[in-house]
Write an enzyme that holds these catalytic residues in place. Structure first.
Site, short mmCIF file in Angstrom:
data_model
loop_
_atom_site.label_atom_id
_atom_site.label_comp_id
_atom_site.label_asym_id
_atom_site.label_seq_id
_atom_site.Cartn_x
_atom_site.Cartn_y
_atom_site.Cartn_z
N GLY A 50 0.87 -1.35 -0.21
CA GLY A 50 -0.06 0.03 -0.03
C GLY A 50 0.80 1.28 0.04
O GLY A 50 0.84 2.01 1.04
N SER B 251 0.95 3.60 -2.36
CA SER B 251 0.57 4.50 -3.69
C SER B 251 -0.02 5.76 -3.02
O SER B 251 -0.18 6.65 -3.76
CB SER B 251 -0.48 3.79 -4.39
OG SER B 251 -1.47 3.18 -3.83
N ARG B 252 -0.31 5.76 -1.51
CA ARG B 252 -1.13 6.90 -0.95
C ARG B 252 -0.67 6.91 0.42
O ARG B 252 -0.18 6.05 0.90
CB ARG B 252 -2.73 6.64 -1.24
CG ARG B 252 -3.07 6.87 -2.66
CD ARG B 252 -4.64 6.83 -2.70
NE ARG B 252 -5.35 5.51 -2.39
CZ ARG B 252 -5.98 5.11 -1.44
NH1 ARG B 252 -6.25 5.97 -0.64
NH2 ARG B 252 -6.44 3.87 -1.38
N ASN C 245 1.80 -2.33 5.60
CA ASN C 245 0.93 -1.07 5.61
C ASN C 245 -0.53 -1.13 5.16
O ASN C 245 -1.40 -0.20 5.73
CB ASN C 245 1.82 0.08 4.95
CG ASN C 245 1.14 1.33 4.86
OD1 ASN C 245 0.78 2.21 6.19
ND2 ASN C 245 0.82 1.69 3.84
N SER D 54 -2.97 0.50 14.77
CA SER D 54 -3.60 1.56 15.04
C SER D 54 -3.71 1.79 16.66
O SER D 54 -4.10 0.77 17.48
CB SER D 54 -4.91 1.47 14.36
OG SER D 54 -5.84 2.68 14.93
N TYR E 144 -12.54 -3.13 11.88
CA TYR E 144 -11.08 -2.50 12.08
C TYR E 144 -10.15 -2.87 13.18
O TYR E 144 -9.05 -3.16 13.35
CB TYR E 144 -11.22 -1.04 11.80
CG TYR E 144 -10.07 -0.10 11.59
CD1 TYR E 144 -9.51 -0.23 10.32
CD2 TYR E 144 -9.31 0.43 12.31
CE1 TYR E 144 -8.38 0.50 9.98
CE2 TYR E 144 -8.45 1.34 12.25
CZ TYR E 144 -7.86 1.19 10.98
OH TYR E 144 -6.65 2.04 10.77
N ALA F 252 -10.67 -5.10 15.65
CA ALA F 252 -10.26 -6.47 15.55
C ALA F 252 -9.11 -6.84 14.93
O ALA F 252 -8.14 -7.52 15.38
CB ALA F 252 -11.67 -7.29 15.53
N LYS G 95 -6.65 -4.60 13.72
CA LYS G 95 -5.58 -4.02 14.47
C LYS G 95 -5.11 -4.53 15.63
O LYS G 95 -3.73 -4.55 15.90
CB LYS G 95 -5.75 -2.45 14.39
CG LYS G 95 -6.07 -1.95 13.15
CD LYS G 95 -5.14 -1.88 12.03
CE LYS G 95 -5.14 -1.22 10.80
NZ LYS G 95 -4.08 -1.56 9.75
N ILE H 134 -4.29 10.29 11.56
CA ILE H 134 -3.23 10.75 10.73
C ILE H 134 -3.81 11.23 9.57
O ILE H 134 -4.77 10.68 8.94
CB ILE H 134 -2.10 9.94 10.22
CG1 ILE H 134 -1.42 9.05 11.31
CG2 ILE H 134 -0.92 10.36 9.37
CD1 ILE H 134 -0.65 9.85 12.38
P1 NAP Z 1 -4.91 5.05 2.58
O1 NAP Z 1 -4.71 6.67 2.42
O2 NAP Z 1 -6.38 4.91 2.44
O3 NAP Z 1 -4.09 4.12 1.67
C1 NAP Z 1 -4.46 2.81 1.75
C2 NAP Z 1 -3.09 2.19 0.98
O4 NAP Z 1 -3.38 0.76 0.94
C3 NAP Z 1 -3.32 2.45 -0.49
O5 NAP Z 1 -2.05 2.52 -1.22
C4 NAP Z 1 -3.82 1.37 -1.18
O6 NAP Z 1 -3.89 1.14 -2.53
C5 NAP Z 1 -3.51 0.29 -0.28
N1 NAP Z 1 -4.35 -0.95 -0.27
C6 NAP Z 1 -5.67 -1.00 0.14
N2 NAP Z 1 -6.25 -2.11 0.04
C7 NAP Z 1 -5.03 -3.04 -0.37
C8 NAP Z 1 -5.08 -4.51 -0.75
N3 NAP Z 1 -5.78 -5.03 -0.72
N4 NAP Z 1 -3.80 -4.88 -1.26
C9 NAP Z 1 -2.79 -3.94 -1.40
N5 NAP Z 1 -2.79 -2.58 -1.10
C10 NAP Z 1 -4.11 -2.34 -0.76
O7 NAP Z 1 -4.70 4.74 4.39
P2 NAP Z 1 -3.90 5.30 5.30
O8 NAP Z 1 -4.51 6.27 5.98
O9 NAP Z 1 -2.49 5.68 4.52
O10 NAP Z 1 -3.46 4.13 6.07
C11 NAP Z 1 -2.29 3.14 5.95
C12 NAP Z 1 -2.21 2.13 7.11
O11 NAP Z 1 -2.14 2.78 8.45
C13 NAP Z 1 -3.40 1.25 7.07
O12 NAP Z 1 -3.12 0.12 7.56
C14 NAP Z 1 -4.41 1.89 8.21
O13 NAP Z 1 -5.18 1.12 8.78
C15 NAP Z 1 -3.11 2.48 9.21
N6 NAP Z 1 -3.54 3.60 10.11
C16 NAP Z 1 -3.94 4.63 9.41
C17 NAP Z 1 -4.47 5.84 10.53
C18 NAP Z 1 -4.73 7.12 9.91
O14 NAP Z 1 -5.39 7.93 10.61
N7 NAP Z 1 -4.66 7.49 8.57
C19 NAP Z 1 -4.27 5.71 11.77
C20 NAP Z 1 -3.99 4.38 12.27
C21 NAP Z 1 -3.73 3.39 11.46
P3 NAP Z 1 -4.81 1.78 -3.70
O15 NAP Z 1 -4.23 3.30 -3.66
O16 NAP Z 1 -4.40 1.08 -4.81
O17 NAP Z 1 -6.08 1.74 -3.29
#
Ligand code: NAP
Length: 248
Positions: A13, A15-16, A91, A143, A156, A158, A160, A189
């Site tokens: 993951g 890409s974003r 990730n 998380s 979610y 469960a 994490k 974040i």
């Molecule tokens: P995000 O902006 O939604 O980005 C998610 C990334 O995961 C994207 O690159 C997406 O690819 C990829 N992805 C989703 N499903 C996938 C799959 N089945 N196979 C491969 N790649 C996949 O999320 P984020 O906020 O950066 O979160 C990243 C991690 O941190 C996650 O595990 C999230 O639970 C954790 N987290 C985030 C926060 C927060 O506040 N943002 C807090 C705690 C934990 P595509 O672009 O191709 O869809």
């Protein structure tokens, strides 16, 4: 010389959001980086080019982390193209938030498969090359919600919380081979995942965050640099919160 020179990292993951911040920061620290995406091909290829322009080897690979066979093929491809895997960052993650009474089986299964089963899929196959090298650092993105729980996020939370138990078990299982496994527990974040939350929910979070602001992807990426680098060679089996003291 960067903190990650000579190292090969695989980030799911990338890409974003947080994953994109991680791959950029890793390249800036000299790592060669393979990263995956599920559907954002254009963004992923643009990031690959950006990393190459920074002078490292980079490859964006489409691979569904929830799919066992694709994870196996991915690890094979990365080892073939990069020679080894020093750092694996699990990730990739999604949310399908709703209250328990409304949550259907699909919403439960999808979140568990993408967030938790993926960690099994990737770790299972990455361990073999790491065991061969007698070295490796695995970083799993949990998380604060996995520690505290959150109404409307039972699936979610469960997934994490499961990651934390998995992380500690793997640290104990492969520690004798100099392979480390840690989890990061980000708080709130700023990414596309949190963009969808309404202002009232965001305000509620801010009230409870002692640092009085949301975190940035870069701040989570810095923690990954520490856990992936030789700065943390005696740190394993831990959960590092990056949450502005929310989890305190
Ligand atoms: P995000 O902006 O939604 O980005 C998610 C990334 O995961 C994207 O690159 C997406 O690819 C990829 N992805 C989703 N499903 C996938 C799959 N089945 N196979 C491969 N790649 C996949 O999320 P984020 O906020 O950066 O979160 C990243 C991690 O941190 C996650 O595990 C999230 O639970 C954790 N987290 C985030 C926060 C927060 O506040 N943002 C807090 C705690 C934990 P595509 O672009 O191709 O869809």
């Amino acid at each position: 010389m960067g903190l990650l020179s000579e190292k090969v990292a695989l980030v799911t993951g990338g890409s974003r959001g947080i994953g994109a911040a991680i791959v950029r920061k890793f390249a800036a620290e000299g790592a060669n980086v393979a990263f995956t995406y599920r559907s954002s091909a254009e963004k992923a290829l643009a990031i690959q080019k950006e990393l190459e322009d920074m002078g490292v080897k980079a490859e964006a690979i489409q691979s569904d982390a929830a799919d066992y066979g694709q994870a196996e093929a991915l690890i094979k491809q990365v080892v073939e193209n990069f020679g080894k895997i020093d750092i694996l960052i699990n990730n990739a993650g999604i949310t399908k938030d709703t209250l328990m009474l409304r949550m259907n089986e699909e919403q439960w299964d999808q979140v568990i498969d993408v967030n938790l089963k993926s960690v099994f899929n990737l770790t299972k196959h990455a361990l073999r090359p790491m065991l061969k090298n007698r070295s490796g650092s695995i970083i799993n993105m949990s998380s604060v919600v996995g520690v505290f729980g959150n109404a409307g996020q039972a699936n979610y939370a469960a997934s994490k919380a499961g990651i934390i138990g998995f992380t500690k078990s793997i640290a104990k299982e492969v520690g004798s081979r100099s392979i480390r496994c840690n989890a990061i527990a980000p708080g709130f974040i700023e990414t596309e995942m949190t963009e969808v939350l309404d202002d009232k929910t965001k305000e509620g979070f801010l009230t409870n965050i002692p640092l009085k602001r949301l975190g940035k992807g870069d701040e989570v990426a810095n923690a990954c640099v520490f856990l992936g680098s030789d700065m943390s060679t005696y740190v394993s089996g831990q959960v590092l919160s990056v949450c502005g003291a929310l989890n305190t």
